[in-house]
Design a protein around this motif. Structure first.
Motif, mmCIF file in Angstrom:
data_model
loop_
_atom_site.group_PDB
_atom_site.id
_atom_site.type_symbol
_atom_site.label_atom_id
_atom_site.label_comp_id
_atom_site.label_asym_id
_atom_site.label_seq_id
_atom_site.Cartn_x
_atom_site.Cartn_y
_atom_site.Cartn_z
ATOM 1 N N ALA A 134 -44.813 3.795 -33.769
ATOM 2 C CA ALA A 134 -46.076 4.409 -33.341
ATOM 3 C C ALA A 134 -45.773 5.896 -33.210
ATOM 4 C CB ALA A 134 -46.554 3.816 -32.028
ATOM 5 N N GLN A 176 -52.411 14.658 -40.092
ATOM 6 C CA GLN A 176 -53.407 14.233 -39.110
ATOM 7 C C GLN A 176 -53.471 15.191 -37.921
ATOM 8 O OE1 GLN A 176 -52.662 10.087 -38.218
ATOM 9 N NE2 GLN A 176 -53.812 9.463 -40.013
ATOM 10 N N ALA A 177 -52.381 15.865 -37.645
ATOM 11 C CA ALA A 177 -52.357 16.825 -36.538
ATOM 12 C C ALA A 177 -53.052 18.131 -36.896
ATOM 13 C CB ALA A 177 -50.917 17.090 -36.112
ATOM 14 N N GLU A 186 -46.490 9.828 -32.819
ATOM 15 C CA GLU A 186 -47.359 10.894 -32.323
ATOM 16 C C GLU A 186 -47.002 12.165 -33.080
ATOM 17 O OE1 GLU A 186 -47.036 11.587 -28.143
ATOM 18 O OE2 GLU A 186 -48.140 9.771 -27.646
ATOM 19 N N ARG A 203 -47.381 16.188 -32.985
ATOM 20 C CA ARG A 203 -47.710 17.321 -32.111
ATOM 21 C C ARG A 203 -47.520 18.628 -32.873
ATOM 22 N NH1 ARG A 203 -44.317 15.322 -26.857
ATOM 23 N NH2 ARG A 203 -45.439 13.359 -26.577
ATOM 24 N N ALA A 219 -52.028 14.091 -32.055
ATOM 25 C CA ALA A 219 -53.038 13.291 -32.754
ATOM 26 C C ALA A 219 -52.871 11.848 -32.283
ATOM 27 C CB ALA A 219 -52.822 13.397 -34.264
ATOM 28 N N PRO A 220 -53.902 11.014 -32.450
ATOM 29 C CA PRO A 220 -53.742 9.598 -32.082
ATOM 30 C C PRO A 220 -52.544 8.990 -32.808
ATOM 31 C CG PRO A 220 -56.035 10.082 -32.593
ATOM 32 C CD PRO A 220 -55.235 11.310 -32.961
ATOM 33 N N PRO A 221 -51.837 8.077 -32.159
ATOM 34 C CA PRO A 221 -50.648 7.495 -32.788
ATOM 35 C C PRO A 221 -50.954 6.858 -34.142
ATOM 36 C CG PRO A 221 -50.758 6.857 -30.484
ATOM 37 C CD PRO A 221 -52.055 7.539 -30.818
ATOM 38 N N TYR A 222 -50.056 7.065 -35.066
ATOM 39 C CA TYR A 222 -50.119 6.461 -36.393
ATOM 40 C C TYR A 222 -49.096 5.333 -36.401
ATOM 41 C CZ TYR A 222 -49.972 5.984 -41.481
ATOM 42 O OH TYR A 222 -50.035 5.494 -42.764
#
Length: 141
Positions: free
Chosen positions: A93, A57-58, A95, A97, A15-18
């Motif tokens: 940051a 979010q993933a 990620e 997966r 997912a886009p970095p949080y």
């Protein structure tokens, strides 16, 4: 085609970095009613369950995979476990997966175990493992 044990091992792009921030840590601690001083001040750490916010979010990739036939409105989150290598901190940051770890089919019920690896600067900081119970569309009839 519904999800089956043959899907075990499937991995999705991150997912886009949080970006973890002081404000998000404080907001989360307030929301869960946790006044632990470790979650405040100049060098806070995130509460352990904060990882669920990022891991969720993933899930979009899993539910967006048309081959699996999963629908969020027919899914119950049955179990959650975390394995931490270090706490989440402001400035991380992260990620997320996702991979499918286990699938069991029982009639119109699919029991799916997923693992979301939370990665900062190439290193795993937390694994969030969830068990989801999903009913097939036929069960709505």
């Amino acid at each position: 085609m519904p999800i089956t044990p043959e899907h075990v091992g499937r991995e999705y792009p991150p997912a886009p970095p949080y970006i973890v921030s002081h404000a998000k840590i404080a907001e989360f601690a307030d929301a869960v009613g946790d006044d632990n001083p470790a979650y405040r001040g100049e060098t806070p750490i995130a509460p352990p369950t904060f990882a669920a916010v990022i891991a969720a979010q993933a899930w979009g990739a899993l539910f967006g995979d048309p081959e699996l036939g999963l629908a969020l409105n027919r899914t119950m989150h049955a179990d959650q476990a975390f394995t931490f290598h270090r706490p989440l901190r402001p400035g991380d940051a992260v990620e997320a997966r996702l991979s499918i770890q286990k699938v069991r089919n029982r009639g119109n019920l699919d029991i799916v175990t997923i693992l979301v690896d939370l990665i900062v600067d190439g290193d795993s900081v937390c694994e969030a493992r969830s068990t989801l119970m999903h009913t097939s569309e036929d069960a709505d009839a």
